[in-house]
Structure formats: structure tokens, C-alpha cells
Enzyme design. Structure first.
Site, PDB file in Angstrom:
ATOM      1  N   ALA A  19      -8.012  11.915 -24.123  1.00 21.56           N
ATOM      2  CA  ALA A  19      -7.290  12.891 -23.306  1.00 21.56           C
ATOM      3  C   ALA A  19      -7.333  12.577 -21.819  1.00 21.56           C
ATOM      4  O   ALA A  19      -6.376  12.852 -21.091  1.00 21.56           O
ATOM      5  CB  ALA A  19      -7.860  14.286 -23.560  1.00 21.56           C
ATOM      6  N   THR A  23      -4.396  13.129 -18.928  1.00 21.40           N
ATOM      7  CA  THR A  23      -4.473  14.114 -17.841  1.00 21.40           C
ATOM      8  C   THR A  23      -4.152  13.485 -16.485  1.00 21.40           C
ATOM      9  O   THR A  23      -3.663  14.162 -15.588  1.00 21.40           O
ATOM     10  CB  THR A  23      -5.863  14.771 -17.788  1.00 21.40           C
ATOM     11  OG1 THR A  23      -6.876  13.760 -17.692  1.00 21.40           O
ATOM     12  CG2 THR A  23      -6.107  15.612 -19.025  1.00 21.40           C
ATOM     13  N   PHE A  30      -5.747  19.036 -24.099  1.00 15.53           N
ATOM     14  CA  PHE A  30      -5.502  19.852 -25.293  1.00 15.53           C
ATOM     15  C   PHE A  30      -6.629  20.834 -25.545  1.00 15.53           C
ATOM     16  O   PHE A  30      -6.414  21.949 -26.016  1.00 15.53           O
ATOM     17  CB  PHE A  30      -5.337  18.930 -26.510  1.00 15.53           C
ATOM     18  CG  PHE A  30      -4.854  19.626 -27.751  1.00 15.53           C
ATOM     19  CD1 PHE A  30      -5.742  20.054 -28.719  1.00 15.53           C
ATOM     20  CD2 PHE A  30      -3.509  19.856 -27.949  1.00 15.53           C
ATOM     21  CE1 PHE A  30      -5.310  20.689 -29.873  1.00 15.53           C
ATOM     22  CE2 PHE A  30      -3.057  20.481 -29.097  1.00 15.53           C
ATOM     23  CZ  PHE A  30      -3.962  20.903 -30.056  1.00 15.53           C
ATOM     24  N   ASP A 100       1.247  11.390 -26.687  1.00 16.95           N
ATOM     25  CA  ASP A 100       2.321  11.431 -25.691  1.00 16.95           C
ATOM     26  C   ASP A 100       3.237  10.215 -25.699  1.00 16.95           C
ATOM     27  O   ASP A 100       4.314  10.246 -25.118  1.00 16.95           O
ATOM     28  CB  ASP A 100       1.750  11.615 -24.286  1.00 16.95           C
ATOM     29  CG  ASP A 100       0.596  10.662 -23.990  1.00 16.95           C
ATOM     30  OD1 ASP A 100       0.769   9.436 -24.181  1.00 16.95           O
ATOM     31  OD2 ASP A 100      -0.485  11.133 -23.574  1.00 16.95           O
ATOM     32  N   HIS A 115      -3.416  10.261 -34.073  1.00 20.48           N
ATOM     33  CA  HIS A 115      -3.036  11.657 -34.253  1.00 20.48           C
ATOM     34  C   HIS A 115      -1.533  11.868 -34.269  1.00 20.48           C
ATOM     35  O   HIS A 115      -1.057  12.987 -34.084  1.00 20.48           O
ATOM     36  CB  HIS A 115      -3.681  12.514 -33.167  1.00 20.48           C
ATOM     37  CG  HIS A 115      -5.177  12.523 -33.220  1.00 20.48           C
ATOM     38  ND1 HIS A 115      -5.971  12.844 -32.142  1.00 20.48           N
ATOM     39  CD2 HIS A 115      -6.036  12.235 -34.234  1.00 20.48           C
ATOM     40  CE1 HIS A 115      -7.246  12.764 -32.484  1.00 20.48           C
ATOM     41  NE2 HIS A 115      -7.302  12.379 -33.743  1.00 20.48           N
ATOM     42  N   CYS A 123      11.055  16.093 -40.955  1.00 17.80           N
ATOM     43  CA  CYS A 123      11.231  17.131 -41.966  1.00 17.80           C
ATOM     44  C   CYS A 123      10.014  17.178 -42.883  1.00 17.80           C
ATOM     45  O   CYS A 123       9.598  16.147 -43.422  1.00 17.80           O
ATOM     46  CB  CYS A 123      12.498  16.856 -42.774  1.00 17.80           C
ATOM     47  SG  CYS A 123      12.743  18.033 -44.140  1.00 17.80           S
ATOM     48  N   CYS A 142      16.041  20.810 -41.115  1.00 10.79           N
ATOM     49  CA  CYS A 142      16.686  19.564 -41.517  1.00 10.79           C
ATOM     50  C   CYS A 142      17.959  19.845 -42.304  1.00 10.79           C
ATOM     51  O   CYS A 142      18.150  20.946 -42.841  1.00 10.79           O
ATOM     52  CB  CYS A 142      15.691  18.757 -42.368  1.00 10.79           C
ATOM     53  SG  CYS A 142      16.326  17.175 -42.964  1.00 10.79           S
ATOM     54  N   CYS A 144      18.560  18.867 -45.123  1.00  9.65           N
ATOM     55  CA  CYS A 144      18.192  19.134 -46.519  1.00  9.65           C
ATOM     56  C   CYS A 144      17.661  20.545 -46.718  1.00  9.65           C
ATOM     57  O   CYS A 144      17.393  20.960 -47.849  1.00  9.65           O
ATOM     58  CB  CYS A 144      17.140  18.122 -46.990  1.00  9.65           C
ATOM     59  SG  CYS A 144      15.471  18.428 -46.359  1.00  9.65           S
ATOM     60  N   SER A 183     -13.994  11.768 -24.692  1.00  5.88           N
ATOM     61  CA  SER A 183     -15.315  12.381 -24.720  1.00  5.88           C
ATOM     62  C   SER A 183     -16.125  11.915 -25.920  1.00  5.88           C
ATOM     63  O   SER A 183     -17.318  12.173 -26.007  1.00  5.88           O
ATOM     64  CB  SER A 183     -15.180  13.911 -24.761  1.00  5.88           C
ATOM     65  OG  SER A 183     -14.485  14.308 -25.946  1.00  5.88           O
TER      66      SER A 183
END
EC number: 2.3.1.286
Length: 242
Positions: A19, A23, A30, A100, A115, A123, A142, A144, A183
């Protein structure tokens, strides 16, 4: 030996970013309750599978806010330097806990996203992917009939198996493992430096605050911006390899 000399000598340098890397681009942390993200939302309640289905309006509002915030930010010098180091063969792999996409935007190609990514939505039923900006225009379903959701790992979901396997293998093969802005509190990312150390790699940790793995590191830098530190290292590398 110094960090610069390790970078110059390493045949396989792996970088883990957390993170703190984001930043510095202006994105809110987050997890920190001091940031604007926590001031408006509780991610531990909204970044969940349960919220996707049972608190849909709040879920969408939360991720529209995150996507909009992402569009207002950009990679910083640290991202661009890592991309340059990849092109020059100094860095071989980046493993990131961030969603990001700034590493790729800055030019890095060998990036493992543990992540997922906030750059796309997909979808939940058929898996079709779209750019995340469609979420800001109210495209939430979506063709579908399935539900569209950001392509990030939500609480309650497993991390992508392929990404974990690739990260583990990169850590095992590393001669030098560099942690930037993490961290090291979140598993399994916090195990990667240990895997690298057990395989014989040098470990460098650059983070604003101390981490639980500092005692195992070969070099630690605290209380400094990542972009500034990498700029200094890049100048020193130019002196080593003019």
C-alpha cells in the site's frame, strides 16, 4: 556490500510492493482509518461477497468511489523507475498487493497481481471482462444477465491460484528480494520474503514504518518516501555502471 551493489550483482531481483507504494500516488490506504476511504466507507464490510449480493447499492457506491479516485491519480517516480529497471534487466519480477495497475501503466510488464485489478470489472456468471470505467456509467449487469463486479479479490474469496504459484516461484528463484511499502501483515504476501531468504536471497525492506520481518532483513530503510529512495539508488547505480 550495499543495496546498490546487490542490485548491480543480482541476476534475479524480485520486488514486492504494498500500500505504501500506492499512497505516494495519492491513493488512500485501504486499511488505515485515518484516510478518506475509511472516513466514508468500511471496506471490511463492503469489499465482500456478501455485500456484492445483499448490499448491492452500497457495494457499487464504494467501488465507484475507488475507481473514480484511481482515475484521478497516476504512477509516481518509483513506479517509473521500476519499469526502467525492468527494461535494463535490473528487476526481473514485480509482485504487488496493490490493485491500481500503476506498475503496468508506468511500463512494467512482468507484474504478478496477488489481489487482482481495479482496472477491470467482470461478470460473476460468465467471466466476461470490461474496462472498469463502465461501472461509473452505471453498467452493472452483463449481457448474459450476470452481476458485474470489480476484478479484485474480495474478503471471503481465495487469492488467484496462478498468481500465488508465480509469486512463490519468483521468491524461490530470487537472488535479491526487495519489499517496497508493505507492512508485511497480510498473508500470503508476508511469507514471500521468508521464502526468498530460505532460498539464499538478500532481503531489503523499504517501508515508512517498521515491519515484523525487519530483524531478518539484510538492509532496512524507514521513514522515507519510496520514490526518493529509488531515485537515490538509481543515481548510485549510474556510478557503479556508468
Amino acid at each position: 556490500m550495499t543495496i546498490t551493489s546487490w542490485l548491480a550483482a543480482s541476476r534475479r531481483t524480485v520486488v514486492l510492493t504494498g500500500a505504501g507504494m500506492s499512497t505516494e500516488s495519492g491513493l488512500p490506504d485501504f486499511r488505515s482509518p485515518r484516510t478518506g476511504l475509511w472516513a466514508r466507507f468500511n471496506p471490511s464490510e463492503l469489499a465482500t461477497i456478501d455485500a456484492l449480493y445483499h448490499r448491492r447499492e452500497s457495494f457499487v457506491e464504494f467501488y465507484q468511489y475507488r475507481i473514480r479516485t484511481l482515475q484521478q491519480c497516476q504512477p509516481h517516480d518509483g513506479h517509473r523507475l521500476l519499469a526502467d529497471w525492468e527494461r535494463r534487466g535490473i528487476v526481473q519480477t514485480i509482485v504487488t498487493q496493490n490493485v491500481d495497475g500503476f506498475h503496468q501503466e508506468a511500463g512494467s510488464r512482468r507484474v504478478i497481481e496477488l489481489h487482482g485489478s481495479l482496472r477491470t470489472v467482470h461478470c460473476q456468471r460468465c467471466g466476461e471482462s470490461k474496462p472498469s470505467f463502465v461501472y461509473l456509467h452505471g453498467v452493472l449487469t452483463c449481457e448474459c444477465g450476470g452481476v458485474l463486479r470489480p476484478s479484485v479479490v474480495l474478503f471471503g474469496e481465495p487469492l488467484p491460484e496462478k498468481a500465488i504459484d508465480q509469486a512463490w516461484e519468483a521468491a524461490r528463484q530470487a537472488d535479491l528480494f526487495v519489499v517496497l511499502g508493505s507492512s508485511l501483515q497480510v498473508s500470503p504476501a508476508n511469507q514471500l520474503p521468508l521464502v526468498a531468504k530460505r532460498s539464499g536471497a538478500k532481503l531489503v525492506i523499504i517501508n515508512w514504518e517498521p515491519t515484523e520481518l525487519d530483524d531478518l532483513a539484510d538492509a532496512v530503510i524507514h521513514g522515507r518516501k519510496i520514490g526518493e529512495v529509488l531515485n537515490e539508488l538509481n543515481e548510485q547505480l549510474a556510478e557503479v555502471n556508468p
